[in-house]
Scaffold this motif. Structure first.
Motif, PDB file in Angstrom:
ATOM      1  N   SER A 243       0.750  -1.112   0.064  1.00 47.35           N
ATOM      2  CA  SER A 243      -0.012   0.083   0.203  1.00 47.35           C
ATOM      3  C   SER A 243       0.844   1.398  -0.056  1.00 47.35           C
ATOM      4  O   SER A 243       2.031   1.302   0.307  1.00 47.35           O
ATOM      5  CB  SER A 243      -0.862  -0.024   1.111  1.00 47.35           C
ATOM      6  OG  SER A 243      -0.254   0.216   2.432  1.00 47.35           O
ATOM      7  N   ARG A 244       0.250   2.272  -0.513  1.00 52.08           N
ATOM      8  CA  ARG A 244       0.896   3.452  -0.649  1.00 52.08           C
ATOM      9  C   ARG A 244       1.419   4.181   0.904  1.00 52.08           C
ATOM     10  O   ARG A 244       2.304   4.659   1.076  1.00 52.08           O
ATOM     11  CB  ARG A 244      -0.030   4.542  -0.964  1.00 52.08           C
ATOM     12  CG  ARG A 244      -0.172   4.332  -2.675  1.00 52.08           C
ATOM     13  CD  ARG A 244      -1.398   5.490  -3.118  1.00 52.08           C
ATOM     14  NE  ARG A 244      -1.562   4.967  -4.335  1.00 52.08           N
ATOM     15  CZ  ARG A 244      -2.480   5.756  -5.197  1.00 52.08           C
ATOM     16  NH1 ARG A 244      -2.880   6.919  -4.742  1.00 52.08           N
ATOM     17  NH2 ARG A 244      -2.821   5.283  -6.395  1.00 52.08           N
ATOM     18  N   LYS A 245       0.570   3.985   1.696  1.00 49.36           N
ATOM     19  CA  LYS A 245       0.589   4.142   3.145  1.00 49.36           C
ATOM     20  C   LYS A 245       1.814   3.778   3.741  1.00 49.36           C
ATOM     21  O   LYS A 245       2.713   4.206   4.466  1.00 49.36           O
ATOM     22  CB  LYS A 245      -0.429   4.100   4.018  1.00 49.36           C
ATOM     23  CG  LYS A 245      -0.469   4.610   5.433  1.00 49.36           C
ATOM     24  CD  LYS A 245      -1.661   4.269   6.213  1.00 49.36           C
ATOM     25  CE  LYS A 245      -1.560   4.627   7.863  1.00 49.36           C
ATOM     26  NZ  LYS A 245      -0.490   4.477   8.486  1.00 49.36           N
ATOM     27  N   VAL A 247       4.433   2.134   2.071  1.00 44.27           N
ATOM     28  CA  VAL A 247       5.616   2.838   1.623  1.00 44.27           C
ATOM     29  C   VAL A 247       5.846   4.079   2.391  1.00 44.27           C
ATOM     30  O   VAL A 247       7.232   4.194   2.900  1.00 44.27           O
ATOM     31  CB  VAL A 247       5.160   2.997  -0.109  1.00 44.27           C
ATOM     32  CG1 VAL A 247       6.440   3.883  -0.404  1.00 44.27           C
ATOM     33  CG2 VAL A 247       4.887   1.850  -0.693  1.00 44.27           C
ATOM     34  N   ASN A 248       5.149   4.863   2.245  1.00 41.37           N
ATOM     35  CA  ASN A 248       5.443   6.294   2.920  1.00 41.37           C
ATOM     36  C   ASN A 248       6.011   6.046   4.327  1.00 41.37           C
ATOM     37  O   ASN A 248       6.940   6.537   4.752  1.00 41.37           O
ATOM     38  CB  ASN A 248       3.998   7.277   2.959  1.00 41.37           C
ATOM     39  CG  ASN A 248       3.765   7.856   1.774  1.00 41.37           C
ATOM     40  OD1 ASN A 248       4.780   7.824   0.879  1.00 41.37           O
ATOM     41  ND2 ASN A 248       2.971   8.270   1.710  1.00 41.37           N
ATOM     42  N   TYR A 264       8.198   5.560  -3.351  1.00 44.76           N
ATOM     43  CA  TYR A 264       8.015   5.660  -4.735  1.00 44.76           C
ATOM     44  C   TYR A 264       6.636   4.851  -5.032  1.00 44.76           C
ATOM     45  O   TYR A 264       6.447   3.654  -4.716  1.00 44.76           O
ATOM     46  CB  TYR A 264       8.970   5.005  -5.770  1.00 44.76           C
ATOM     47  CG  TYR A 264       8.788   4.954  -7.319  1.00 44.76           C
ATOM     48  CD1 TYR A 264       9.260   5.926  -7.881  1.00 44.76           C
ATOM     49  CD2 TYR A 264       7.758   4.049  -7.855  1.00 44.76           C
ATOM     50  CE1 TYR A 264       9.022   5.932  -9.299  1.00 44.76           C
ATOM     51  CE2 TYR A 264       7.488   4.070  -9.182  1.00 44.76           C
ATOM     52  CZ  TYR A 264       8.147   5.085  -9.950  1.00 44.76           C
ATOM     53  OH  TYR A 264       8.146   5.041 -11.159  1.00 44.76           O
ATOM     54  N   HIS A 265       5.639   5.593  -5.333  1.00 45.38           N
ATOM     55  CA  HIS A 265       4.240   5.038  -5.597  1.00 45.38           C
ATOM     56  C   HIS A 265       3.542   5.795  -6.402  1.00 45.38           C
ATOM     57  O   HIS A 265       3.623   6.943  -6.544  1.00 45.38           O
ATOM     58  CB  HIS A 265       3.381   4.579  -4.293  1.00 45.38           C
ATOM     59  CG  HIS A 265       3.321   5.774  -3.363  1.00 45.38           C
ATOM     60  ND1 HIS A 265       2.399   6.751  -3.576  1.00 45.38           N
ATOM     61  CD2 HIS A 265       3.859   5.981  -2.103  1.00 45.38           C
ATOM     62  CE1 HIS A 265       2.405   7.648  -2.532  1.00 45.38           C
ATOM     63  NE2 HIS A 265       3.228   7.386  -1.762  1.00 45.38           N
ATOM     64  N   GLY A 267       0.597   7.415  -5.913  1.00 48.86           N
ATOM     65  CA  GLY A 267      -0.075   8.638  -5.345  1.00 48.86           C
ATOM     66  C   GLY A 267       1.075   9.730  -5.395  1.00 48.86           C
ATOM     67  O   GLY A 267       0.732  11.004  -5.061  1.00 48.86           O
ATOM     68  N   ARG A 273       7.977  11.260  -8.533  1.00 49.32           N
ATOM     69  CA  ARG A 273       8.560   9.802  -8.779  1.00 49.32           C
ATOM     70  C   ARG A 273       9.862  10.024  -9.459  1.00 49.32           C
ATOM     71  O   ARG A 273      10.635   9.109  -9.321  1.00 49.32           O
ATOM     72  CB  ARG A 273       7.137   9.403  -9.572  1.00 49.32           C
ATOM     73  CG  ARG A 273       6.153   8.621  -8.592  1.00 49.32           C
ATOM     74  CD  ARG A 273       5.672   7.297  -9.498  1.00 49.32           C
ATOM     75  NE  ARG A 273       5.168   7.742 -10.741  1.00 49.32           N
ATOM     76  CZ  ARG A 273       4.010   8.134 -11.075  1.00 49.32           C
ATOM     77  NH1 ARG A 273       3.105   8.368 -10.024  1.00 49.32           N
ATOM     78  NH2 ARG A 273       3.519   8.393 -12.252  1.00 49.32           N
ATOM     79  N   THR A 291       5.900   0.446  -4.231  1.00 43.07           N
ATOM     80  CA  THR A 291       4.786  -0.432  -4.693  1.00 43.07           C
ATOM     81  C   THR A 291       5.407  -1.166  -5.951  1.00 43.07           C
ATOM     82  O   THR A 291       6.234  -0.760  -6.273  1.00 43.07           O
ATOM     83  CB  THR A 291       3.550   0.237  -5.155  1.00 43.07           C
ATOM     84  OG1 THR A 291       3.728   1.372  -5.784  1.00 43.07           O
ATOM     85  CG2 THR A 291       2.940   0.619  -3.753  1.00 43.07           C
TER      86      THR A 291
END
Ligand code: ADP
Ligand code: ZN
Length: 605
Positions: A243-245, A247-248, A264-265, A267, A273, A291
């Motif tokens: 998930s983006r979350k 990743v962050n 890197y995703h 969003g 990016r 992701t």
């Protein structure tokens, strides 16, 4: 046009002088010779197998321009930079260029100043481009990433279908298609769609011998990621998350611990990016947390580790993503952090898929990944098996199973405690509650049901909840128990459980031996014979790359630097003996590297 046949001497001279290699990698020579004989080629070679050389070398020996159709603009630039670094006259034509830049390329084409031209498939479909082609001395056509032709491949591109016209446009020229991904089904599909004329079909082994595969229990994921990153100081790595979350969060966690990491995703803005990817490619940050969208467009060859912190979608994806490590052939580590508890999360997304066949396909793929991670068969064997290849050795010496970094522990007694708690509560409760019983938790639900009066209440309180959760995962994986469907799944017993309870069966589970693990990690990172010199060479590489605005691995690969560090060449001739140093690179960078080695060696005396 009749051209004299290319001699063996010419082939090997070019290999040595331009590319700096004394030998071909497996299958390269066959492909090169087939193309020189004007024969079509279809080659499936794993990432890092050395596909570029297969067409770049004939491109230099055949008069005219080799046209390469390549799907990604970013990859094109990389390929062109890489070719130019070896002194090959290469250029690309794509939408990222200004009209002026494109005009310059056209002028070079008409002046016969190019050996290699990279174009995107979209351009190839344009009428006016085809007219241009007709006026140019094209020597051969290459399709890179040919799996994009197949609807069964994982990144099908509709405009790739137009490539079936290649064989009619170039009736007398060799057409060579390359891919790193092809199950037998994808392979057949590509062959059908491209209509190659009795091509040489090469299917290299998918084995990536320099990759170490390692599956570990995921318990405290962030701490595990941080520990893995820490054991690879200063090296390039990718951490994949779903998930983006996450990743962050993971990127932020790593940064807070002082590591150079970027997210890197999808969003993020295009600009972010792009700049994060650039920073990674140029060795300005060590880690990209991403992701699965990350990696397609990069050729970075010095990625030393890939961590999958969540379950990959399929074996195919896992192979692709881990395949981004170690393209230069130097050791690299691929770690999958696996928890049974990740399965429902993936299933949740699959269940939401509207299309029945898509859903069934995704479920099948998931089951294979779970089997890969959960069983105790050599990881390499399982991966190769997936591609229809049988691994010929008993022990690959480079996966957690074969290295024996996992130890089997008998946990029959502990399993009996859990099973007994399930029986005594009539198999009506889920994992959390069963663990609460065994560990003697004093919560309200326990008291309401009077479960604090059970015989099994608190029998396992000397171990923590995490241990018991993991054991439940193992019992599920070993098909001792099963989980009901639905929102509040309950655990129930399978026939094996009864045998276990009666003591007729025992259960052993794998336990990760962290100590041994550390040793293998060290072994792989100690690959450099002279780490001190290697670090200095690396710094020089970075400096030169920055000055020239190209990625460091295009100046020299990690393998070349390692070779240089262990050979310590003191003159031009011995520098040429280093793998990956050809005449052009010697001329461009030789002096600076020789001077550094010289200084290093005299300091040591
Ligand atoms: P692929 O496109 O198949 O992933 P590349 O063409 O990028 O692989 O090559 C991977 C790496 O292997 C590059 O660093 C390249 O220089 C190196 N390489 C290619 N051929 C040889 C060879 N014959 N000997 C040694 N290294 C090679
Ligand atoms: Zn193995």
């Amino acid at each position: 046009m009749n051209t004299p046949p290319v001699t063996d001497a010419a082939i090997f001279d070019t290999l040595r002088k331009v590319f700096g290699f004394r030998e071909f990698r497996p299958n390269q020579e066959r492909v090169v010779r087939a193309i020189l004989d004007k024969r079509d080629v279809f080659a499936v070679m794993p990432t890092g197998g050395g596909k570029s050389l297969c067409y770049q070398l004939p491109a230099l020996l055949l008069p005219g321009i080799c046209m390469v159709i390549s799907p990604l603009i970013a990859l094109m630039k990389d390929q062109v930079d890489g070719a130019r670094a070896n002194g090959i006259r290469a250029a690309f034509l794509n939408s990222s260029q200004s009209g002026e830049e494109r005009d310059q390329v056209m002028r070079d084409l008409y002046a016969h100043n190019l050996d290699l031209l990279y174009v995107a498939p979209e351009r190839f479909t344009l009428d006016h481009f085809r007219q241009t082609l007709a006026r140019l001395p094209i020597s051969m056509a290459v399709i890179d990433e040919a799996h994009c032709v197949s609807e069964w491949g994982h990144d099908f591109r509709p405009d790739y279908l137009s490539l079936s016209a290649l064989v009619t446009i170039f009736p007398d020229l060799p057409v060579a298609a390359f891919t790193a991904t092809a199950t037998n089904r994808v392979q057949q599909d590509i062959l059908d769609k491209l209509a190659l004329r009795t091509p040489l079909v090469v299917r290299a082994s998918f084995d990536r011998p320099n990759l170490l595969y390692d599956v570990r229990f995921k318990d405290s994921v962030e701490a595990q990621i941080a520990a893995l990153v820490k054991s690879n100081p200063g090296k390039a790595g990718i951490v994949y998350r779903t998930s983006r979350k996450s990743v962050n969060d993971t990127a932020a966690m790593l940064r807070s611990k002082g590591f150079r990491a970027l997210p890197y995703h999808a969003g993020l803005s295009d600009a972010d990016r792009k700049s994060n990817q650039e920073a990674f490619i140029r060795d300005e940050v060590d880690i990209i947390v991403a992701t699965i969208a990350f990696g397609m467009g990069i050729d970075k060859s010095n990625i030393r580790y890939v961590i999958h912190a969540d379950l990959p979608k399929s074996i195919e994806n896992y192979y692709q993503e881990t395949g981004r490590a170690g393209r230069d052939g130097e050791p690299a580590q691929c770690t999958l952090l696996f928890a049974q508890g990740d399965i429902p999360k993936v299933r949740f997304f699959i269940d939401a898929m509207p299309d029945d066949t898509e859903r069934a396909k995704a479920l099948g793929a998931l089951a294979k990944v779970v089997a890969f991670a959960g069983n105790s068969v050599c990881r390499r064997r399982t991966l190769l098996d997936y591609f229809g290849e049988s691994y010929p050795h008993d022990n690959c010496n480079s996966c957690d199973i074969c290295l024996g970094t996992r130890d089997l522990v008998d946990c029959t007694r502990e399993a009996q405690m859990l099973l007994s708690a399930m029986v005594r509560t009539e198999e009506r409760f889920g994992a959390t509650h069963i663990v609460d019983i065994v560990t003697g938790s004093a919560n309200k639900k326990i008291r309401d049901f009077g479960h604090d009066r059970l015989k099994t209440y608190g029998v396992g309180k000397e171990r923590d909840k995490k241990y018991w959760r993991q054991l439940i995962d193992e019992l599920l994986a070993h098909k001792v128990i099963e989980k009901s469907e639905g929102l509040y799944p309950t655990l129930y017993l399978l026939p094996k459980a009864l045998q276990l309870l009666k003591g007729e069966e025992r259960i052993e589970i794998v336990r990760v031996l962290e100590k041994k693990k550390a040793k293998t990690a060290e072994a792989s990172s100690a690959a450099s014979a002279n780490p001190e010199l290697f670090e200095l060479l690396r710094a020089l590489r970075k400096q030169i790359a920055d000055e020239q605005g190209i990625p460091p691995y295009i100046v020299f690969s990690d393998r070349t630097l390692n070779d240089m560090a262990s050979l310590s060449p003191r003159d031009a001739e011995s520098m040429l003996a280093v793998s990956g140093v050809g005449e052009v690179k010697l001329e461009r960078y030789g002096r600076q590297f020789l001077r550094l080695i010289d200084r290093f060696c005299s300091d040591k005396r």
